[in-house]
Scaffold this active site. Structure first.
Site, short mmCIF file in Angstrom:
data_model
loop_
_atom_site.label_atom_id
_atom_site.label_comp_id
_atom_site.label_asym_id
_atom_site.label_seq_id
_atom_site.Cartn_x
_atom_site.Cartn_y
_atom_site.Cartn_z
N GLY A 34 0.82 -1.21 0.00
CA GLY A 34 0.00 0.00 0.00
C GLY A 34 0.85 1.26 0.00
O GLY A 34 2.02 1.22 -0.38
N HIS A 40 4.22 2.05 -8.19
CA HIS A 40 3.30 0.90 -8.10
C HIS A 40 2.33 0.91 -9.27
O HIS A 40 2.03 -0.14 -9.86
CB HIS A 40 2.46 0.98 -6.81
CG HIS A 40 3.25 0.86 -5.54
ND1 HIS A 40 3.41 1.92 -4.66
CD2 HIS A 40 3.91 -0.17 -4.99
CE1 HIS A 40 4.13 1.52 -3.63
NE2 HIS A 40 4.45 0.26 -3.80
N SER A 189 9.43 5.99 -3.56
CA SER A 189 9.32 5.01 -2.48
C SER A 189 8.26 5.51 -1.51
O SER A 189 8.16 6.71 -1.26
CB SER A 189 10.67 4.90 -1.76
OG SER A 189 10.50 4.29 -0.49
#
Ligand code: PAF
Length: 283
Positions: A34, A40, A189
């Site tokens: 998450g 992502h 990140s």
């Protein structure tokens, strides 16, 4: 567009996968913890080119954090994550609760050596890859996807997962997604959220130091000398280095010369309370 369905039970995940399989659809998996960012989302988009149905998992896995690490403060932002996944067209989100993944009688651990024992992350996080391998083996087994994708940003993790899939004959193919960077080079990140404004301004020096070492090595400079000069860049930016090393890109064994095979520069350093990692290939 309808909301992306979210399930928390393995049984629901399996029912979904089975229904898609009956319709002849291929399945892809993007395991995450998450706090999703563009890196992502790019993994979702890459995977979409290979499979018809993309499942994203969101689970902050406690077993890969040691007691003195940031499990408690790791960013959890499910609502924002769901909105982002909606934008990139995800077919299912699997967000299990702790008890679903680790019931009270859970008693199995996957111990991995090879790329998990090369004196990089494992030197500073000795139980980390055991936790990663165990949760990834569970997720791959739960979803039975055709392909799963992991970011190159966690390069040692990627090699560990490749080993895991190969050694346990897992049927899921492992794909790698390139690291996405901010305009100034800082690798995306979830942990960048911890950086203060002042630290954020210094953080790109990590990537610049990697690029500098790579170009010095490629120009023929002695590897240790190039690493020494890049160490100075990182230290000058106020960071404490855990490691900065040139390694074989697959085995992660130390590399003494570029003739030893494809090489990768890997770094980990602390900036204030935040630990940053990064890596680049040395072609
Ligand atoms: O890279 C991550 O986000 C995690 O280590 C992973 C692979 C999802 C396992 O918890």
């Amino acid at each position: 567009m309808a909301d992306v369905p979210v399930v928390a039970r393995v049984k629901e995940l399996r029912n979904f996968v089975q229904a898609k399989r009956l319709k002849g659809k291929s399945i892809g998996l993007v395991p995450t913890m998450g706090a999703l960012h563009a890196g992502h989302l790019s993994l979702v988009e890459i995977l979409r080119q290979y499979v018809e149905c993309v499942i994203v998992t969101i689970f902050v896995n406690p077993t890969q954090f040691s007691v003195n690490e940031d499990f408690g403060r790791y960013p959890r932002q499910l609502t924002q994550d769901l909105e982002k996944l909606h934008e990139v067209k995800t077919d299912l989100i699997f967000a299990p609760h702790l008890e679903e993944m680790y019931p009270s009688d859970f008693s199995t651990r996957i111990i991995i050596s090879g790329p998990a024992e090369v004196n990089l992350e494992d030197r500073f996080r000795p139980t980390h890859f055991e936790g990663v391998a165990t949760v990834v083996a569970k997720l791959l087994n739960q979803a039975q996807a055709d392909i799963a994708i992991f970011g190159e940003k966690d390069y040692q993790q990627l090699q560990v997962i490749r080993s895991l899939a190969r050694d346990l004959d897992l049927s899921t193919r492992i794909l790698a997604g390139p690291t996405l960077r901010e305009a100034d080079g800082l690798a995306l990140s979830s942990r960048n959220a911890y950086l203060s404004d002042e630290e954020r301004a210094k953080a790109p020096q990590l990537y610049l130091a990697l690029c500098s070492a790579a170009s010095l090595i490629l120009s023929g400079m002695d590897i240790n000398e190039a690493l020494k000069q890049s160490t100075e860049i990182i230290v000058k930016a106020g960071m404490q280095i855990d490691y900065l090393e040139l390694r074989h890109a697959e085995s992660l064994a130390p590399v003494l010369s570029l003739a030893d095979g494809p090489a990768r520069l890997l770094v980990a350093a602390h900036l204030g309370k935040t630990r940053l990692i990064d890596n680049i290939s040395v072609p």
